[in-house]
Design a protein around this motif. Structure first.
Motif, PDB file in Angstrom:
ATOM      1  N   MET A 205      41.099  58.499  23.665  1.00 57.70           N
ATOM      2  CA  MET A 205      41.669  57.274  24.193  1.00 57.70           C
ATOM      3  C   MET A 205      40.537  56.423  24.762  1.00 57.70           C
ATOM      4  O   MET A 205      39.745  56.874  25.553  1.00 57.70           O
ATOM      5  CB  MET A 205      42.682  57.623  25.294  1.00 57.70           C
ATOM      6  N   SER A 206      40.459  55.173  24.336  1.00 61.77           N
ATOM      7  CA  SER A 206      39.408  54.303  24.844  1.00 61.77           C
ATOM      8  C   SER A 206      39.976  53.404  25.929  1.00 61.77           C
ATOM      9  O   SER A 206      41.142  53.031  25.905  1.00 61.77           O
ATOM     10  CB  SER A 206      38.821  53.453  23.711  1.00 61.77           C
ATOM     11  N   SER A 207      39.134  53.064  26.861  1.00 69.61           N
ATOM     12  CA  SER A 207      39.584  52.166  27.916  1.00 69.61           C
ATOM     13  C   SER A 207      38.893  50.827  27.751  1.00 69.61           C
ATOM     14  O   SER A 207      37.694  50.754  27.568  1.00 69.61           O
ATOM     15  CB  SER A 207      39.295  52.753  29.294  1.00 69.61           C
ATOM     16  N   ALA A 208      39.664  49.775  27.798  1.00 65.53           N
ATOM     17  CA  ALA A 208      39.121  48.428  27.661  1.00 65.53           C
ATOM     18  C   ALA A 208      38.980  47.803  29.044  1.00 65.53           C
ATOM     19  O   ALA A 208      39.807  48.015  29.917  1.00 65.53           O
ATOM     20  CB  ALA A 208      40.042  47.576  26.800  1.00 65.53           C
ATOM     21  N   LEU A 209      37.921  47.066  29.212  1.00 66.53           N
ATOM     22  CA  LEU A 209      37.734  46.343  30.459  1.00 66.53           C
ATOM     23  C   LEU A 209      38.474  45.021  30.368  1.00 66.53           C
ATOM     24  O   LEU A 209      38.390  44.313  29.379  1.00 66.53           O
ATOM     25  CB  LEU A 209      36.249  46.070  30.696  1.00 66.53           C
ATOM     26  N   VAL A 210      39.218  44.699  31.381  1.00 67.59           N
ATOM     27  CA  VAL A 210      39.931  43.435  31.427  1.00 67.59           C
ATOM     28  C   VAL A 210      39.310  42.599  32.539  1.00 67.59           C
ATOM     29  O   VAL A 210      39.271  43.020  33.686  1.00 67.59           O
ATOM     30  CB  VAL A 210      41.440  43.649  31.701  1.00 67.59           C
ATOM     31  N   ALA A 211      38.794  41.454  32.160  1.00 70.66           N
ATOM     32  CA  ALA A 211      38.170  40.573  33.139  1.00 70.66           C
ATOM     33  C   ALA A 211      39.246  39.871  33.958  1.00 70.66           C
ATOM     34  O   ALA A 211      40.290  39.516  33.438  1.00 70.66           O
ATOM     35  CB  ALA A 211      37.294  39.556  32.432  1.00 70.66           C
ATOM     36  N   LYS A 212      38.964  39.694  35.221  1.00 73.96           N
ATOM     37  CA  LYS A 212      39.902  38.990  36.096  1.00 73.96           C
ATOM     38  C   LYS A 212      39.925  37.512  35.744  1.00 73.96           C
ATOM     39  O   LYS A 212      38.912  36.927  35.392  1.00 73.96           O
ATOM     40  CB  LYS A 212      39.488  39.136  37.550  1.00 73.96           C
ATOM     41  N   ILE A 213      41.081  36.949  35.874  1.00 72.52           N
ATOM     42  CA  ILE A 213      41.241  35.512  35.698  1.00 72.52           C
ATOM     43  C   ILE A 213      41.576  34.934  37.061  1.00 72.52           C
ATOM     44  O   ILE A 213      42.538  35.350  37.699  1.00 72.52           O
ATOM     45  CB  ILE A 213      42.344  35.188  34.681  1.00 72.52           C
ATOM     46  N   PHE A 214      40.772  33.982  37.487  1.00 71.77           N
ATOM     47  CA  PHE A 214      41.006  33.322  38.761  1.00 71.77           C
ATOM     48  C   PHE A 214      41.754  32.025  38.502  1.00 71.77           C
ATOM     49  O   PHE A 214      41.352  31.225  37.664  1.00 71.77           O
ATOM     50  CB  PHE A 214      39.681  33.038  39.476  1.00 71.77           C
ATOM     51  N   TYR A 215      42.848  31.846  39.218  1.00 73.20           N
ATOM     52  CA  TYR A 215      43.673  30.656  39.051  1.00 73.20           C
ATOM     53  C   TYR A 215      43.138  29.523  39.914  1.00 73.20           C
ATOM     54  O   TYR A 215      42.849  29.731  41.091  1.00 73.20           O
ATOM     55  CB  TYR A 215      45.127  30.959  39.416  1.00 73.20           C
ATOM     56  N   PRO A 216      43.030  28.333  39.334  1.00 70.29           N
ATOM     57  CA  PRO A 216      42.527  27.183  40.091  1.00 70.29           C
ATOM     58  C   PRO A 216      43.592  26.613  41.019  1.00 70.29           C
ATOM     59  O   PRO A 216      44.783  26.895  40.858  1.00 70.29           O
ATOM     60  CB  PRO A 216      42.191  26.175  38.986  1.00 70.29           C
ATOM     61  N   PRO A 217      43.168  25.789  41.973  1.00 65.49           N
ATOM     62  CA  PRO A 217      44.148  25.106  42.826  1.00 65.49           C
ATOM     63  C   PRO A 217      45.003  24.174  41.965  1.00 65.49           C
ATOM     64  O   PRO A 217      44.585  23.761  40.879  1.00 65.49           O
ATOM     65  CB  PRO A 217      43.284  24.323  43.818  1.00 65.49           C
ATOM     66  N   PRO A 218      46.203  23.833  42.430  1.00 57.96           N
ATOM     67  CA  PRO A 218      47.155  23.064  41.617  1.00 57.96           C
ATOM     68  C   PRO A 218      46.604  21.782  40.988  1.00 57.96           C
ATOM     69  O   PRO A 218      46.883  21.498  39.830  1.00 57.96           O
ATOM     70  CB  PRO A 218      48.295  22.755  42.590  1.00 57.96           C
ATOM     71  N   ASP A 219      45.830  21.001  41.741  1.00 60.08           N
ATOM     72  CA  ASP A 219      45.322  19.745  41.176  1.00 60.08           C
ATOM     73  C   ASP A 219      44.367  19.996  40.014  1.00 60.08           C
ATOM     74  O   ASP A 219      44.423  19.324  38.984  1.00 60.08           O
ATOM     75  CB  ASP A 219      44.665  18.871  42.249  1.00 60.08           C
ATOM     76  N   LEU A 220      43.514  20.997  40.143  1.00 60.52           N
ATOM     77  CA  LEU A 220      42.584  21.338  39.065  1.00 60.52           C
ATOM     78  C   LEU A 220      43.316  22.049  37.925  1.00 60.52           C
ATOM     79  O   LEU A 220      42.981  21.867  36.749  1.00 60.52           O
ATOM     80  CB  LEU A 220      41.442  22.199  39.598  1.00 60.52           C
ATOM     81  N   GLN A 221      44.319  22.827  38.255  1.00 61.18           N
ATOM     82  CA  GLN A 221      45.091  23.529  37.228  1.00 61.18           C
ATOM     83  C   GLN A 221      45.734  22.532  36.264  1.00 61.18           C
ATOM     84  O   GLN A 221      45.770  22.767  35.062  1.00 61.18           O
ATOM     85  CB  GLN A 221      46.155  24.413  37.872  1.00 61.18           C
ATOM     86  N   GLN A 222      46.200  21.406  36.778  1.00 59.44           N
ATOM     87  CA  GLN A 222      46.784  20.377  35.913  1.00 59.44           C
ATOM     88  C   GLN A 222      45.755  19.834  34.927  1.00 59.44           C
ATOM     89  O   GLN A 222      46.054  19.639  33.747  1.00 59.44           O
ATOM     90  CB  GLN A 222      47.363  19.234  36.747  1.00 59.44           C
ATOM     91  N   VAL A 223      44.537  19.599  35.395  1.00 57.30           N
ATOM     92  CA  VAL A 223      43.463  19.098  34.535  1.00 57.30           C
ATOM     93  C   VAL A 223      43.129  20.133  33.466  1.00 57.30           C
ATOM     94  O   VAL A 223      43.007  19.811  32.278  1.00 57.30           O
ATOM     95  CB  VAL A 223      42.196  18.754  35.360  1.00 57.30           C
ATOM     96  N   ILE A 224      43.007  21.390  33.879  1.00 56.35           N
ATOM     97  CA  ILE A 224      42.663  22.462  32.945  1.00 56.35           C
ATOM     98  C   ILE A 224      43.768  22.651  31.915  1.00 56.35           C
ATOM     99  O   ILE A 224      43.489  22.740  30.707  1.00 56.35           O
ATOM    100  CB  ILE A 224      42.371  23.778  33.690  1.00 56.35           C
ATOM    101  N   ASP A 225      45.006  22.701  32.365  1.00 51.03           N
ATOM    102  CA  ASP A 225      46.127  22.904  31.440  1.00 51.03           C
ATOM    103  C   ASP A 225      46.224  21.781  30.413  1.00 51.03           C
ATOM    104  O   ASP A 225      46.431  22.020  29.222  1.00 51.03           O
ATOM    105  CB  ASP A 225      47.443  23.043  32.195  1.00 51.03           C
ATOM    106  N   LYS A 226      46.074  20.548  30.871  1.00 48.12           N
ATOM    107  CA  LYS A 226      46.159  19.406  29.960  1.00 48.12           C
ATOM    108  C   LYS A 226      44.997  19.434  28.959  1.00 48.12           C
ATOM    109  O   LYS A 226      45.186  19.213  27.766  1.00 48.12           O
ATOM    110  CB  LYS A 226      46.131  18.097  30.741  1.00 48.12           C
ATOM    111  N   THR A 227      43.798  19.734  29.441  1.00 48.47           N
ATOM    112  CA  THR A 227      42.641  19.818  28.554  1.00 48.47           C
ATOM    113  C   THR A 227      42.829  20.940  27.542  1.00 48.47           C
ATOM    114  O   THR A 227      42.562  20.768  26.345  1.00 48.47           O
ATOM    115  CB  THR A 227      41.349  20.040  29.364  1.00 48.47           C
ATOM    116  N   ALA A 228      43.304  22.088  28.005  1.00 46.13           N
ATOM    117  CA  ALA A 228      43.522  23.232  27.111  1.00 46.13           C
ATOM    118  C   ALA A 228      44.556  22.904  26.038  1.00 46.13           C
ATOM    119  O   ALA A 228      44.391  23.280  24.866  1.00 46.13           O
ATOM    120  CB  ALA A 228      43.967  24.455  27.915  1.00 46.13           C
ATOM    121  N   ALA A 229      45.600  22.180  26.397  1.00 43.11           N
ATOM    122  CA  ALA A 229      46.623  21.791  25.418  1.00 43.11           C
ATOM    123  C   ALA A 229      46.030  20.882  24.350  1.00 43.11           C
ATOM    124  O   ALA A 229      46.295  21.058  23.149  1.00 43.11           O
ATOM    125  CB  ALA A 229      47.787  21.107  26.123  1.00 43.11           C
TER     126      ALA A 229
END
Length: 86
Positions: free
Chosen positions: A1-25
């Protein structure tokens, strides 16, 4: 059985999250060329630092692009992490 490393994802503050989400879309819809244009046009704009691999919110951005493209969301990109960060 192999174990995979999962990198943490840090969530941005709401105002920046909107910019990131729109750009990602838009990147998911219009492709890598669009992303490169945004990187070039917003190179000096701190709101777009997430486009750099070294930025703390870059993994969140990549996960959102993947999600908008209809791909599988990274397991660590869950609301539980939002609560842990607050």
């Amino acid at each position: 059985m192999s174990s995979a490393l999962v990198a943490k994802i840090f969530y941005p503050p709401p105002d920046l999250q909107q910019v990131i989400d729109k750009t990602a879309a838009f990147v998911a819809k219009h492709g890598a060329d669009f992303e490169e244009r945004v990187k070039a046009n917003e190179a000096d704009n701190p709101k777009f630092a997430f486009l750099k691999e070294s930025d703390v919110y870059h993994r969140y951005y990549v996960s959102k692009v993947t999600e908008f493209r209809g791909g599988e969301v990274v397991p660590s990109a869950t609301p539980a992490l939002i609560e842990a960060q607050q």
